[in-house]
Design a protein around this motif. Sequence first.
Motif, PDB file in Angstrom:
ATOM      1  N   THR A   1      26.441 -11.220 -25.253  1.00  0.00           N
ATOM      2  CA  THR A   1      26.936 -12.083 -24.176  1.00  0.00           C
ATOM      3  C   THR A   1      26.359 -13.482 -24.363  1.00  0.00           C
ATOM      4  O   THR A   1      25.338 -13.662 -25.048  1.00  0.00           O
ATOM      5  N   SER A   2      26.984 -14.458 -23.730  1.00  0.00           N
ATOM      6  CA  SER A   2      26.528 -15.847 -23.889  1.00  0.00           C
ATOM      7  C   SER A   2      25.097 -16.032 -23.382  1.00  0.00           C
ATOM      8  O   SER A   2      24.363 -16.898 -23.877  1.00  0.00           O
ATOM      9  N   SER A   3      24.685 -15.208 -22.416  1.00  0.00           N
ATOM     10  CA  SER A   3      23.315 -15.310 -21.894  1.00  0.00           C
ATOM     11  C   SER A   3      22.270 -14.851 -22.910  1.00  0.00           C
ATOM     12  O   SER A   3      21.060 -15.056 -22.699  1.00  0.00           O
ATOM     13  N   GLN A   4      22.715 -14.236 -23.986  1.00  0.00           N
ATOM     14  CA  GLN A   4      21.804 -13.809 -25.037  1.00  0.00           C
ATOM     15  C   GLN A   4      21.667 -14.845 -26.152  1.00  0.00           C
ATOM     16  O   GLN A   4      20.965 -14.607 -27.137  1.00  0.00           O
ATOM     17  N   THR A   5      22.319 -15.981 -25.972  1.00  0.00           N
ATOM     18  CA  THR A   5      22.063 -17.109 -26.861  1.00  0.00           C
ATOM     19  C   THR A   5      20.615 -17.530 -26.681  1.00  0.00           C
ATOM     20  O   THR A   5      20.181 -17.822 -25.569  1.00  0.00           O
ATOM     21  N   SER A   6      19.863 -17.529 -27.775  1.00  0.00           N
ATOM     22  CA  SER A   6      18.431 -17.765 -27.672  1.00  0.00           C
ATOM     23  C   SER A   6      17.838 -17.846 -29.071  1.00  0.00           C
ATOM     24  O   SER A   6      18.524 -17.677 -30.070  1.00  0.00           O
ATOM     25  N   VAL A   7      16.541 -18.117 -29.097  1.00  0.00           N
ATOM     26  CA  VAL A   7      15.775 -17.972 -30.327  1.00  0.00           C
ATOM     27  C   VAL A   7      14.955 -16.693 -30.188  1.00  0.00           C
ATOM     28  O   VAL A   7      14.244 -16.522 -29.195  1.00  0.00           O
ATOM     29  N   TYR A   8      15.067 -15.832 -31.183  1.00  0.00           N
ATOM     30  CA  TYR A   8      14.397 -14.540 -31.146  1.00  0.00           C
ATOM     31  C   TYR A   8      13.250 -14.539 -32.159  1.00  0.00           C
ATOM     32  O   TYR A   8      13.439 -14.868 -33.332  1.00  0.00           O
ATOM     33  N   PHE A   9      12.079 -14.175 -31.663  1.00  0.00           N
ATOM     34  CA  PHE A   9      10.903 -14.080 -32.521  1.00  0.00           C
ATOM     35  C   PHE A   9      10.416 -12.643 -32.578  1.00  0.00           C
ATOM     36  O   PHE A   9      10.320 -11.957 -31.563  1.00  0.00           O
ATOM     37  N   CYS A  10      10.083 -12.236 -33.780  1.00  0.00           N
ATOM     38  CA  CYS A  10       9.385 -10.981 -33.998  1.00  0.00           C
ATOM     39  C   CYS A  10       7.900 -11.302 -34.111  1.00  0.00           C
ATOM     40  O   CYS A  10       7.513 -12.401 -34.547  1.00  0.00           O
ATOM     41  N   ALA A  11       7.053 -10.368 -33.718  1.00  0.00           N
ATOM     42  CA  ALA A  11       5.615 -10.541 -33.878  1.00  0.00           C
ATOM     43  C   ALA A  11       5.002  -9.206 -34.271  1.00  0.00           C
ATOM     44  O   ALA A  11       5.602  -8.139 -34.046  1.00  0.00           O
ATOM     45  N   ILE A  12       3.813  -9.280 -34.872  1.00  0.00           N
ATOM     46  CA  ILE A  12       3.090  -8.078 -35.256  1.00  0.00           C
ATOM     47  C   ILE A  12       1.645  -8.190 -34.818  1.00  0.00           C
ATOM     48  O   ILE A  12       1.119  -9.291 -34.631  1.00  0.00           O
ATOM     49  N   SER A  13       1.005  -7.054 -34.654  1.00  0.00           N
ATOM     50  CA  SER A  13      -0.432  -7.043 -34.361  1.00  0.00           C
ATOM     51  C   SER A  13      -0.989  -5.693 -34.765  1.00  0.00           C
ATOM     52  O   SER A  13      -0.242  -4.749 -35.034  1.00  0.00           O
ATOM     53  N   GLY A  14      -2.324  -5.623 -34.816  1.00  0.00           N
ATOM     54  CA  GLY A  14      -2.903  -4.304 -34.960  1.00  0.00           C
ATOM     55  C   GLY A  14      -3.865  -4.066 -36.090  1.00  0.00           C
ATOM     56  O   GLY A  14      -4.296  -2.950 -36.291  1.00  0.00           O
ATOM     57  N   LEU A  15      -4.231  -5.119 -36.823  1.00  0.00           N
ATOM     58  CA  LEU A  15      -5.225  -4.860 -37.859  1.00  0.00           C
ATOM     59  C   LEU A  15      -6.503  -5.637 -37.560  1.00  0.00           C
ATOM     60  O   LEU A  15      -7.049  -5.522 -36.492  1.00  0.00           O
ATOM     61  N   ALA A  16      -6.940  -6.433 -38.495  1.00  0.00           N
ATOM     62  CA  ALA A  16      -8.265  -7.043 -38.391  1.00  0.00           C
ATOM     63  C   ALA A  16      -8.469  -7.816 -37.104  1.00  0.00           C
ATOM     64  O   ALA A  16      -9.565  -7.842 -36.557  1.00  0.00           O
ATOM     65  N   GLY A  17      -7.409  -8.456 -36.643  1.00  0.00           N
ATOM     66  CA  GLY A  17      -7.553  -9.257 -35.423  1.00  0.00           C
ATOM     67  C   GLY A  17      -7.551  -8.431 -34.159  1.00  0.00           C
ATOM     68  O   GLY A  17      -7.686  -8.963 -33.075  1.00  0.00           O
ATOM     69  N   GLY A  18      -7.366  -7.124 -34.271  1.00  0.00           N
ATOM     70  CA  GLY A  18      -7.247  -6.293 -33.090  1.00  0.00           C
ATOM     71  C   GLY A  18      -5.817  -6.231 -32.629  1.00  0.00           C
ATOM     72  O   GLY A  18      -4.983  -7.068 -32.976  1.00  0.00           O
ATOM     73  N   ARG A  19      -5.515  -5.267 -31.800  1.00  0.00           N
ATOM     74  CA  ARG A  19      -4.133  -5.079 -31.401  1.00  0.00           C
ATOM     75  C   ARG A  19      -3.633  -6.211 -30.523  1.00  0.00           C
ATOM     76  O   ARG A  19      -2.440  -6.405 -30.353  1.00  0.00           O
ATOM     77  N   GLU A  20      -4.574  -6.982 -29.925  1.00  0.00           N
ATOM     78  CA  GLU A  20      -4.147  -8.053 -29.026  1.00  0.00           C
ATOM     79  C   GLU A  20      -3.670  -9.286 -29.768  1.00  0.00           C
ATOM     80  O   GLU A  20      -2.923 -10.088 -29.220  1.00  0.00           O
ATOM     81  N   THR A  21      -4.117  -9.485 -31.002  1.00  0.00           N
ATOM     82  CA  THR A  21      -3.833 -10.727 -31.714  1.00  0.00           C
ATOM     83  C   THR A  21      -2.491 -10.618 -32.411  1.00  0.00           C
ATOM     84  O   THR A  21      -2.329  -9.845 -33.341  1.00  0.00           O
ATOM     85  N   GLN A  22      -1.542 -11.410 -31.952  1.00  0.00           N
ATOM     86  CA  GLN A  22      -0.182 -11.321 -32.467  1.00  0.00           C
ATOM     87  C   GLN A  22       0.135 -12.491 -33.398  1.00  0.00           C
ATOM     88  O   GLN A  22      -0.274 -13.621 -33.147  1.00  0.00           O
ATOM     89  N   TYR A  23       0.913 -12.167 -34.430  1.00  0.00           N
ATOM     90  CA  TYR A  23       1.367 -13.162 -35.396  1.00  0.00           C
ATOM     91  C   TYR A  23       2.877 -13.120 -35.418  1.00  0.00           C
ATOM     92  O   TYR A  23       3.479 -12.057 -35.449  1.00  0.00           O
ATOM     93  N   PHE A  24       3.469 -14.307 -35.437  1.00  0.00           N
ATOM     94  CA  PHE A  24       4.908 -14.411 -35.248  1.00  0.00           C
ATOM     95  C   PHE A  24       5.659 -14.635 -36.557  1.00  0.00           C
ATOM     96  O   PHE A  24       5.156 -15.270 -37.485  1.00  0.00           O
ATOM     97  N   GLY A  25       6.878 -14.114 -36.582  1.00  0.00           N
ATOM     98  CA  GLY A  25       7.803 -14.408 -37.663  1.00  0.00           C
ATOM     99  C   GLY A  25       8.452 -15.770 -37.460  1.00  0.00           C
ATOM    100  O   GLY A  25       8.200 -16.446 -36.461  1.00  0.00           O
ATOM    101  N   PRO A  26       9.324 -16.179 -38.400  1.00  0.00           N
ATOM    102  CA  PRO A  26       9.893 -17.530 -38.367  1.00  0.00           C
ATOM    103  C   PRO A  26      10.985 -17.733 -37.331  1.00  0.00           C
ATOM    104  O   PRO A  26      11.367 -18.864 -37.062  1.00  0.00           O
ATOM    105  N   GLY A  27      11.503 -16.667 -36.748  1.00  0.00           N
ATOM    106  CA  GLY A  27      12.509 -16.799 -35.701  1.00  0.00           C
ATOM    107  C   GLY A  27      13.941 -16.669 -36.210  1.00  0.00           C
ATOM    108  O   GLY A  27      14.231 -16.931 -37.389  1.00  0.00           O
ATOM    109  N   THR A  28      14.814 -16.272 -35.301  1.00  0.00           N
ATOM    110  CA  THR A  28      16.256 -16.214 -35.560  1.00  0.00           C
ATOM    111  C   THR A  28      16.969 -16.942 -34.430  1.00  0.00           C
ATOM    112  O   THR A  28      16.769 -16.625 -33.263  1.00  0.00           O
TER     113      THR A  28
END
Lengths: 114, 112
Positions: free
Chosen positions: A82-109
């Motif tokens: 739907t048009s309301s889903q027009t957006s920038v979408y980011f993926c992120a990961i966490s869970g190793l050395a930085g702890g599960r709280e520390t998230q790192y982001f992908g480049p976006g879509t």
Amino acid sequence: DAGITQSPRHKVTETGTPVTLRCHQTENHRYMYWYRQDPGHGLRLIHYSYGVKDTDKGEVSDGYSVSRSKTEDFLLTLESATSSQTSVYFCAISGLAGGRETQYFGPGTRLLVL
Amino acid sequence: GENVEQHPSTLSVQEGDSAVIKCTYSDSASNYFPWYKQELGKRPQLIIDIRSNVGEKKDQRIAVTLNKTAKHFSLHITETQPEDSAVYFCAATPFGNEKLTFGTGTRLTIIP
């Protein structure tokens, strides 16, 4: 940049069509996330995964589904865009050395739904 | 759940001056507070984080302070430079919780 890629990087689609976005990581992180970013709203969590086949909803999950069949891949599907889903979408990961709280982001879509 | 408020939404400072961005949070269990910088068209990148066992953390020109009693934390950038122009996001979560709650962002503009 933490070994995260997203595909596609840009997509234009029409209302009512299905869309799948892919997040791929090479870091073997346990947790993966999908966010959408819109002006005035910051980063809002759509869904996240805490392991293969283990997913949960975020604050804006309506209209979206996810799947994680492998540690490295997390897919976000818009069943009927739907048009309301027009957006920038980011993926992120966490869970190793930085702890599960520390998230790192992908480049976006960037997704445009006409 | 957690609620994070961030102020101001926009901030302009002269190059060389300091900038301060403030966030408040609602969940007293939160004890991990990262800050992300997002340049135009780029991904958010972690620039500094703090855990509640410390009150302040510095990394060159940036510092974060935390007041757990008042439930607020702040980002301080000193000797600002044009490359500091970006949107900055704060976030909060309890330790061991994999979900972050983000503020709505501050657009910082450095005026040459």
